[in-house]
Motif scaffolding. Structure first.
Motif, PDB file in Angstrom:
ATOM      1  N   UNK A 234      37.806  36.155  38.176  1.00 10.96           N
ATOM      2  CA  UNK A 234      36.738  35.931  37.197  1.00 10.96           C
ATOM      3  C   UNK A 234      36.866  36.772  35.934  1.00 10.96           C
ATOM      4  N   UNK A 235      37.273  38.030  36.080  1.00 10.80           N
ATOM      5  CA  UNK A 235      37.392  38.937  34.939  1.00 10.80           C
ATOM      6  C   UNK A 235      38.183  40.154  35.380  1.00 10.80           C
ATOM      7  N   UNK A 236      38.583  40.973  34.416  1.00 12.04           N
ATOM      8  CA  UNK A 236      39.373  42.159  34.749  1.00 12.04           C
ATOM      9  C   UNK A 236      38.606  43.120  35.646  1.00 12.04           C
ATOM     10  N   UNK A 237      37.287  43.209  35.477  1.00 16.87           N
ATOM     11  CA  UNK A 237      36.511  44.166  36.272  1.00 16.87           C
ATOM     12  C   UNK A 237      35.942  43.578  37.553  1.00 16.87           C
ATOM     13  N   UNK A 238      36.246  42.299  37.828  1.00 15.82           N
ATOM     14  CA  UNK A 238      35.663  41.649  39.007  1.00 15.82           C
ATOM     15  C   UNK A 238      36.159  42.263  40.316  1.00 15.82           C
ATOM     16  N   UNK A 239      37.352  42.866  40.312  1.00 20.15           N
ATOM     17  CA  UNK A 239      37.915  43.443  41.533  1.00 20.15           C
ATOM     18  C   UNK A 239      37.876  44.974  41.501  1.00 20.15           C
ATOM     19  N   UNK A 240      37.072  45.527  40.601  1.00 21.87           N
ATOM     20  CA  UNK A 240      37.016  46.984  40.477  1.00 21.87           C
ATOM     21  C   UNK A 240      36.614  47.625  41.806  1.00 21.87           C
ATOM     22  N   UNK A 241      37.382  48.614  42.279  1.00 19.22           N
ATOM     23  CA  UNK A 241      37.074  49.225  43.578  1.00 19.22           C
ATOM     24  C   UNK A 241      35.930  50.227  43.466  1.00 19.22           C
ATOM     25  N   UNK A 242      35.412  50.711  44.600  1.00 17.56           N
ATOM     26  CA  UNK A 242      34.424  51.794  44.562  1.00 17.56           C
ATOM     27  C   UNK A 242      35.045  53.033  43.925  1.00 17.56           C
ATOM     28  N   UNK A 243      34.228  54.007  43.541  1.00 18.02           N
ATOM     29  CA  UNK A 243      34.772  55.220  42.922  1.00 18.02           C
ATOM     30  C   UNK A 243      35.726  55.960  43.859  1.00 18.02           C
ATOM     31  N   UNK A 244      36.590  56.818  43.304  1.00 14.51           N
ATOM     32  CA  UNK A 244      37.435  57.669  44.151  1.00 14.51           C
ATOM     33  C   UNK A 244      36.580  58.528  45.075  1.00 14.51           C
ATOM     34  N   UNK A 245      37.195  59.040  46.109  1.00 12.11           N
ATOM     35  CA  UNK A 245      36.448  59.842  47.085  1.00 12.11           C
ATOM     36  C   UNK A 245      35.875  61.086  46.405  1.00 12.11           C
TER      37      UNK A 245
ATOM     38  N   UNK B 151      47.111  38.881  37.064  1.00 13.72           N
ATOM     39  CA  UNK B 151      45.704  39.116  37.383  1.00 13.72           C
ATOM     40  C   UNK B 151      45.508  40.442  38.112  1.00 13.72           C
ATOM     41  N   UNK B 152      46.406  40.750  39.043  1.00 19.99           N
ATOM     42  CA  UNK B 152      46.295  42.022  39.754  1.00 19.99           C
ATOM     43  C   UNK B 152      46.499  43.200  38.805  1.00 19.99           C
ATOM     44  N   UNK B 153      47.428  43.063  37.872  1.00 20.83           N
ATOM     45  CA  UNK B 153      47.676  44.139  36.910  1.00 20.83           C
ATOM     46  C   UNK B 153      46.480  44.342  35.992  1.00 20.83           C
ATOM     47  N   UNK B 154      45.812  43.255  35.600  1.00 24.23           N
ATOM     48  CA  UNK B 154      44.592  43.394  34.801  1.00 24.23           C
ATOM     49  C   UNK B 154      43.532  44.190  35.547  1.00 24.23           C
ATOM     50  N   UNK B 155      43.322  43.856  36.803  1.00 25.67           N
ATOM     51  CA  UNK B 155      42.316  44.552  37.602  1.00 25.67           C
ATOM     52  C   UNK B 155      42.681  46.025  37.770  1.00 25.67           C
ATOM     53  N   UNK B 156      43.958  46.305  37.954  1.00 27.80           N
ATOM     54  CA  UNK B 156      44.419  47.686  38.086  1.00 27.80           C
ATOM     55  C   UNK B 156      44.179  48.473  36.797  1.00 27.80           C
TER      56      UNK B 156
END
Length: 408
Positions: free
Chosen positions: A183-194, A266-271
């Protein structure tokens, strides 16, 4: 980073309705992957999508002749007796010439060789016309979205204090492309680092400190080799073996390469989005400043140096892990988890080296992840977040584009 992103991710004709050789699509995919990294240092944002557009154009051209899958670009069906080889070669040639006009001589030579091998003039001409149309459609797709304004990176420091001045190699435009399927670059953004106060932070910190340092006595010789070998992995040996497998059709291979490239993008955008959003410190920074993180279980090592040079961009999530997981998911769908010929991977970082063979995609993906710890450039929680992004991006692409048509 542009060189890595354009390079990692990825490197006898029969016509008139006869089954076409798988080699044309594969050869032009490899050719495109040679040209793109060669031009990477002076590339433009649009050139970052060149190999994907060439792969997509080949798929649309061949699929128009041998209609087996849904078109991504709503490209119409064409003459079923046209040469698939002429269509594929023309599609890739036209896209690459558009993006890399300074490579015209090399592209012209390759195209002349490809077309000269197609004896049937009528089928060749019909395929050429389809390839040109597919190339124009692909060139118009997946570019920079003008509605998204890239945000320049600003080094963070306190007023008056010096900070390193080299700007990150992940450039702001990397999150402004139109995605292929997510959907967008931030759609797969993970939770914050530990959290830095957590036991998980202390455990992962200590793992990198022990195994990833330049003078580590706990890292094995094989782990040291893998840290270096995996810096720039090359799946071309496996991709060619799969493409040349018995019973493979030209359109199957065109689809495989197009999905492989689109998933990479797409994966690189999300990263890139996640790295810019969290801006998390690298092991060399964290370990040299361990006494300042508020965790008594993270001893400071002010002289610690990683085995590998630290990439000049934020740590979280692991980019290698994103791409490895994405490609492993795509290729598992294509070959199953344990391909009969194994997962054969070369090393662009170690050109004079043998091709490694691993039994499964999962094992290859995990070895890439582990190698970033042995190199001293990533924490394990970051690797796991990257793997999750890659798998999610791949599943979205696989589930939503170029699906088989009913009955085919």
């Amino acid at each position: 980073m542009r060189r890595m992103m354009m390079g990692m991710a990825a490197l006898a004709a029969l016509a008139s309705g006869q089954p076409a050789s798988a080699d044309t699509v594969t050869d032009w995919w490899e050719f495109a992957n040679k040209i793109a990294p060669y031009m990477a240092t002076s590339g433009t944002p649009e050139q970052g999508r060149a190999v994907t557009r060439a792969s997509l154009a080949m798929f649309e051209a061949v699929n128009a002749i041998d209609r087996r899958y849904e078109s991504y670009l709503d490209f119409p069906a064409g003459d079923p007796t046209a040469s698939q080889d002429a269509a594929a070669a023309t599609a890739a040639y036209t896209v690459m010439l558009h993006h890399f006009p300074t490579q015209k001589t090399a592209l012209d030579d390759g195209y002349m060789i490809a077309m000269a091998g197609i004896a049937d003039e009528r089928a060749r001409e019909a395929g050429r016309l389809i390839g040109e149309q597919a190339a124009r459609a692909a060139i118009a797709a997946g570019g920079i979205d003008p509605a998204l304004q890239p945000t320049p990176y600003r080094p963070r420091t306190t007023p008056g204090a010096w900070v390193a001045t080299a700007l990150p190699q992940i450039e702001p435009h990397m999150v402004t492309y139109r995605p292929w399927a997510i959907p967008s670059a931030d759609a797969l953004r993970p939770p914050p680092p530990v959290a830095l106060a957590s036991e998980r932070w202390a455990r992962d910190y200590e793992e990198v400190r022990r195994l990833g340092g330049r003078t580590s006595t706990e890292r094995t010789p094989y782990q040291t080799l893998m840290a270096r070998y995996r810096q720039a992995f090359d799946l071309t040996p496996t991709m060619r073996l799969v493409a040349d497998g018995p019973g493979r059709s030209q359109v199957q291979n065109a689809r495989m390469f197009a999905i492989y490239q689109m998933t990479f993008d797409d994966a690189a955008m999300a990263m890139a989005d996640a790295k810019a959003h969290y801006d998390f410190w690298r092991p060399i920074t964290a370990i040299r400043n361990g006494g300042d993180d508020g965790n008594d279980a993270t001893p400071q090592d002010a002289a610690w140096v990683p085995l590998l040079g630290t990439p000049n961009f934020a740590e979280y999530p692991c980019g290698h892990c994103v791409i490895a997981a994405a490609h492993a998911e795509v290729m598992t769908a294509e070959t199953g988890p344990r391909p009969a010929t194994g997962v054969r991977v070369a090393a662009m970082a170690v050109p004079m080296s043998a091709v490694q063979v691993l039994p499964s995609w999962d094992e290859w993906e995990q070895e890439v992840s582990d190698s970033r710890i042995y190199g001293g450039v990533h924490f394990r929680f970051s690797n796991e977040a990257g793997q999750q992004i890659g798998r999610r991006a791949a599943r979205i692409v696989l589930d939503s584009v170029m699906r088989p048509l009913p009955g085919r």
